[in-house]
Enzyme design. Structure first.
Site, mmCIF file in Angstrom:
data_model
loop_
_atom_site.group_PDB
_atom_site.id
_atom_site.type_symbol
_atom_site.label_atom_id
_atom_site.label_comp_id
_atom_site.label_asym_id
_atom_site.label_seq_id
_atom_site.Cartn_x
_atom_site.Cartn_y
_atom_site.Cartn_z
ATOM 1 N N LYS A 209 0.837 -1.201 0.000
ATOM 2 C CA LYS A 209 0.000 0.000 0.000
ATOM 3 C C LYS A 209 0.875 1.255 0.000
ATOM 4 O O LYS A 209 0.684 2.149 -0.789
ATOM 5 C CB LYS A 209 -0.913 -0.008 1.242
ATOM 6 C CG LYS A 209 -1.792 1.204 1.368
ATOM 7 C CD LYS A 209 -2.779 1.102 2.524
ATOM 8 C CE LYS A 209 -3.625 2.365 2.599
ATOM 9 N NZ LYS A 209 -4.642 2.304 3.668
ATOM 10 N N GLU A 215 10.622 -4.820 4.384
ATOM 11 C CA GLU A 215 10.742 -6.214 3.949
ATOM 12 C C GLU A 215 10.368 -6.345 2.463
ATOM 13 O O GLU A 215 11.060 -7.002 1.683
ATOM 14 C CB GLU A 215 9.814 -7.112 4.795
ATOM 15 C CG GLU A 215 10.142 -7.166 6.277
ATOM 16 C CD GLU A 215 9.386 -6.120 7.084
ATOM 17 O OE1 GLU A 215 8.865 -5.136 6.483
ATOM 18 O OE2 GLU A 215 9.314 -6.246 8.309
ATOM 19 N N GLY A 270 -4.876 -1.909 5.089
ATOM 20 C CA GLY A 270 -4.069 -3.038 4.606
ATOM 21 C C GLY A 270 -4.693 -4.375 4.938
ATOM 22 O O GLY A 270 -4.858 -5.232 4.071
ATOM 23 N N ARG A 271 -5.170 -4.541 6.169
ATOM 24 C CA ARG A 271 -5.705 -5.846 6.566
ATOM 25 C C ARG A 271 -7.127 -6.056 6.066
ATOM 26 O O ARG A 271 -7.745 -7.073 6.342
ATOM 27 C CB ARG A 271 -5.624 -6.009 8.076
ATOM 28 C CG ARG A 271 -6.212 -4.853 8.865
ATOM 29 C CD ARG A 271 -5.803 -4.924 10.341
ATOM 30 N NE ARG A 271 -6.233 -3.740 11.080
ATOM 31 C CZ ARG A 271 -5.540 -2.602 11.132
ATOM 32 N NH1 ARG A 271 -4.384 -2.512 10.469
ATOM 33 N NH2 ARG A 271 -5.986 -1.561 11.832
ATOM 34 N N GLU A 356 -4.312 -6.508 14.955
ATOM 35 C CA GLU A 356 -3.830 -5.192 14.501
ATOM 36 C C GLU A 356 -4.977 -4.175 14.536
ATOM 37 O O GLU A 356 -4.754 -2.967 14.580
ATOM 38 C CB GLU A 356 -3.233 -5.279 13.088
ATOM 39 C CG GLU A 356 -2.388 -4.051 12.727
ATOM 40 C CD GLU A 356 -1.503 -4.276 11.507
ATOM 41 O OE1 GLU A 356 -1.986 -4.060 10.378
ATOM 42 O OE2 GLU A 356 -0.328 -4.657 11.690
ATOM 43 N N HIS A 387 -3.649 -32.803 18.344
ATOM 44 C CA HIS A 387 -2.400 -33.515 18.667
ATOM 45 C C HIS A 387 -1.288 -32.549 19.037
ATOM 46 O O HIS A 387 -0.108 -32.895 18.987
ATOM 47 C CB HIS A 387 -1.990 -34.384 17.469
ATOM 48 C CG HIS A 387 -3.039 -35.390 17.088
ATOM 49 N ND1 HIS A 387 -3.122 -36.627 17.678
ATOM 50 C CD2 HIS A 387 -4.076 -35.298 16.225
ATOM 51 C CE1 HIS A 387 -4.164 -37.273 17.170
ATOM 52 N NE2 HIS A 387 -4.757 -36.483 16.278
ATOM 53 N N LYS A 515 9.763 -0.485 13.974
ATOM 54 C CA LYS A 515 10.372 -0.142 12.679
ATOM 55 C C LYS A 515 11.430 0.942 12.885
ATOM 56 O O LYS A 515 12.532 0.881 12.336
ATOM 57 C CB LYS A 515 9.301 0.383 11.721
ATOM 58 C CG LYS A 515 8.347 -0.644 11.169
ATOM 59 C CD LYS A 515 7.351 0.042 10.220
ATOM 60 C CE LYS A 515 6.271 -0.888 9.736
ATOM 61 N NZ LYS A 515 5.255 -0.187 8.880
HETATM 62 O O1 F6P Z 1 2.041 -4.187 9.929
HETATM 63 C C1 F6P Z 1 2.032 -2.850 9.597
HETATM 64 C C2 F6P Z 1 1.510 -2.693 8.195
HETATM 65 O O2 F6P Z 1 1.402 -1.341 7.886
HETATM 66 C C3 F6P Z 1 0.179 -3.395 7.979
HETATM 67 O O3 F6P Z 1 -0.921 -2.666 8.443
HETATM 68 C C4 F6P Z 1 0.194 -3.565 6.490
HETATM 69 O O4 F6P Z 1 -0.752 -4.512 6.043
HETATM 70 C C5 F6P Z 1 1.644 -4.043 6.288
HETATM 71 O O5 F6P Z 1 2.402 -3.298 7.254
HETATM 72 C C6 F6P Z 1 2.172 -3.853 4.883
HETATM 73 O O6 F6P Z 1 2.053 -2.503 4.539
HETATM 74 P P1 F6P Z 1 2.205 -2.123 2.965
HETATM 75 O O7 F6P Z 1 1.050 -2.810 2.244
HETATM 76 O O8 F6P Z 1 2.121 -0.630 2.922
HETATM 77 O O9 F6P Z 1 3.523 -2.658 2.495
#
Ligand code: F6P
Length: 553
Positions: A209, A215, A270-271, A356, A387, A515
């Site tokens: 987003k 990452e 995002g979620r 979240e 199990h 972060k």
């Molecule tokens: O975990 C923090 C967060 O901002 C989430 O809300 C989001 O889904 C994820 O990192 C990835 O964010 P982006 O889609 O901006 O890479």
């Protein structure tokens, strides 16, 4: 900052507290004994789901008090705000309009004076064209070959939703296509997959987003470098990379042509974003028609949520029951047990959606709560859990509300297998509720020939206290439509819980601190010199790492 009192200061809250004191010692098995129609009186069928909430520590009086609670927090008014695109995400001053993404009735939804539906439909059209071109073999890679591998690079909401849906609906995927979901920055994730795929037939979807997530950007850069090395020309990028983001400028800076970018909007959390272009790996894998069935299933639940009376409303009921446990029974975790192995990633997906959204301690008005909010969400496919951790559920010291999510039929149906799944699911929720008392346990052991002193020794270890609450959700078979309904059910359940607790479910400031600290530690790891700029633990760990790894020079 102290505009409104906490909900825990209200009369209805106090009534619920007193009611819990009365109900705490009550055994569910006695409630069943008192009402032979308890199942009929505490189950509801809607949107092709059956919710059996009879195995809960509640009565009709409880539900009436919970309904009064929902009315006290003005739930219906909040639902209207959500659906009308009001700025329900108050700290980011945004709407939260995931319902617009699947608004199949196409009624106008206005944000900042503009109907968002034309834009939503334009992106869906682009997704359809792109998905078809990849699936039909018309989209060709740099060397002219058609696509076989879809590698989605994203994390959190840009990974968990699409990965879970793609896994759940694998039975519907195109036979030529294989999907991979890369999220972790540890190169054992991406690096492992790059050894398995042919660059000529691989399409990377960079999903982010913000297009700033460490990452994702690092993985995307490594994948881009790998592709150029493999195919010998950076012109190959255009044929093997597309992006999904709200950040056009950053996508261009990365080196992806905006023509290959699918946009979504800041009013999509995002979620809550798998319904948007973040769902591109899903529509490529299962086809746009099936993706639209997923949307339709969610839309069906949206309409139910917006119109059904509170105690006939699936997400409202599930939310109120969870608030009842978290804030009045003091439970601290909830376990999700799919008895449908295609939903193996559903607990992980729900961890982000729920924790979240609700893992907060400050109300919308800025007041610190004096009550429990979000429980810890965990889980695994049911039979695996039996199990692994059911010992704790049956004979541990915690009350752990459970959601059993059960498919009546499997796409992979071998009746002997499916009967095993179903018998286990129903047996476990029964056993958790009924337990096995001293008398029955004694008889059981005697029947096994255990008697005398050995019987006395064994007895305390073999009793099951029971009274562990659970919901059971049944559906016929996991189709795209049912999955859409199920996901939307939990999304709206989370929203109802947020209203009950007075918190904003749509921001996530809690992810920022980690972060920021990580970015200050990176430089320290880039040199071999001794570190003493932080607390003694961080200094000690950094220096131990440096003493035990190869030099970075
Ligand atoms: O975990 C923090 C967060 O901002 C989430 O809300 C989001 O889904 C994820 O990192 C990835 O964010 P982006 O889609 O901006 O890479």
């Amino acid at each position: 900052m102290f505009m409104n009192k906490l909900i825990s200061q209200s009369h209805i809250w106090n009534s619920l507290k007193n009611h819990q004191k009365y109900l705490a010692p009550v055994q569910m098995k006695d409630l069943f004994a008192l009402d032979e129609h308890r199942y009929e009186n505490f189950s509801i069928e809607a949107c092709d789901l059956l919710l059996d909430y009879s195995k809960n520590r509640l009565t009709k009086d409880t539900l009436n008090l919970l309904q009064q609670f929902a009315e006290k927090v003005e739930l219906n008014s909040w639902v209207k705000k959500l659906f009308n695109g009001e700025l329900v995400n108050n700290t980011e001053r945004r709407a939260a309009l995931h319902i617009a993404l699947r608004n199949r009735s196409n009624t106008p939804i206005i944000v900042n004076g503009k109907d968002v539906m034309p834009g939503v439909n334009e992106v869906l059209d682009r997704m359809r064209k792109f998905s078809n071109s990849v699936r039909d073999g018309n989209w060709r890679g740099y060397t002219g070959k058609h696509i076989e591998n879809i590698v989605n690079i994203g994390i959190g909401g840009s990974d968990l939703g699409p990965a879970m849906v793609a896994r759940a609906l694998r039975i519907y995927q195109h036979p030529r296509l294989q999907s991979y979901f890369v999220s972790n920055v540890d190169n054992s994730h991406l690096g492992d997959i790059l050894t398995k795929i042919n660059p000529e037939t691989t399409l990377f979807i960079i999903a982010s987003k913000t297009f700033t997530t460490q990452e994702t950007i690092l993985n995307a850069q490594t994948a881009r470098r790998w592709l150029i090395e493999q195919l010998g020309n950076d012109e190959a990028v255009a044929k093997h990379f597309v992006a999904v983001s709200t950040a056009t400028k950053k996508v261009t800076e990365f080196g992806i042509d905006p023509v290959n970018m699918f946009e979504f909007w800041d009013w999509v959390g995002g979620r809550y974003s798998l319904w948007s272009a973040i769902g591109l790996p899903i529509s490529v894998m299962i086809g746009m028609e099936r993706f639209e069935e997923l949307l339709a299933g969610a839309h069906k639940l949206d309409q139910h949520f917006a119109t059904a009376p509170l105690l006939k409303n699936l997400p409202v009921l599930m939310a109120l029951i969870d608030v009842w446990y978290s804030s009045f029974f003091g439970t601290t975790s909830q376990v999700i047990l799919p008895y449908d192995y295609t939903l193996k990633l559903f607990p992980a997906y729900l961890q982000q959606l729920v924790m979240e959204s609700l893992g907060k301690r400050v109300t919308r008005d800025g007041n610190i709560v004096d009550y429990a909010t979000c429980p810890v969400i965990w889980g695994a496919p049911g039979n695996n859990g039996q199990h692994a951790f059911y010992q704790l559920l049956h004979q541990g010291t915690h009350i752990i509300p459970t959601d059993f999510i059960v498919a009546i039929e499997s796409h992979y149906d071998l009746s002997e297998h499916q009967d095993a799944v179903l018998s286990n699911a129903l047996a476990q929720s029964h056993a958790l509720m009924m337990g096995r008392n001293l008398e029955k346990t004694k008889q059981n052991l005697l029947n096994m020939g255990i008697e005398g002193e050995e019987l006395s020794k064994q007895l305390p270890h073999r009793v099951f206290p029971g009274n562990q609450p659970s919901n059971t959700i049944l559906y016929k078979k996991l189709t795209p439509e049912i999955l859409g309904t199920l996901i939307a059910l939990y999304e709206h359940k989370v929203f109802v819980q947020s209203v009950c607790w007075g918190i904003n479910p749509f921001d996530q400031w809690g992810v920022e601190l980690g972060k920021n600290v990580a970015s200050t530690l990176l430089p320290a790891l880039r040199v071999d010199t001794h570190n003493n700029a932080h607390d003694s633990s961080t200094n000690g760990l950094l220096n131990y790492i440096k003493a035990h790894r190869h030099s970075v020079l």
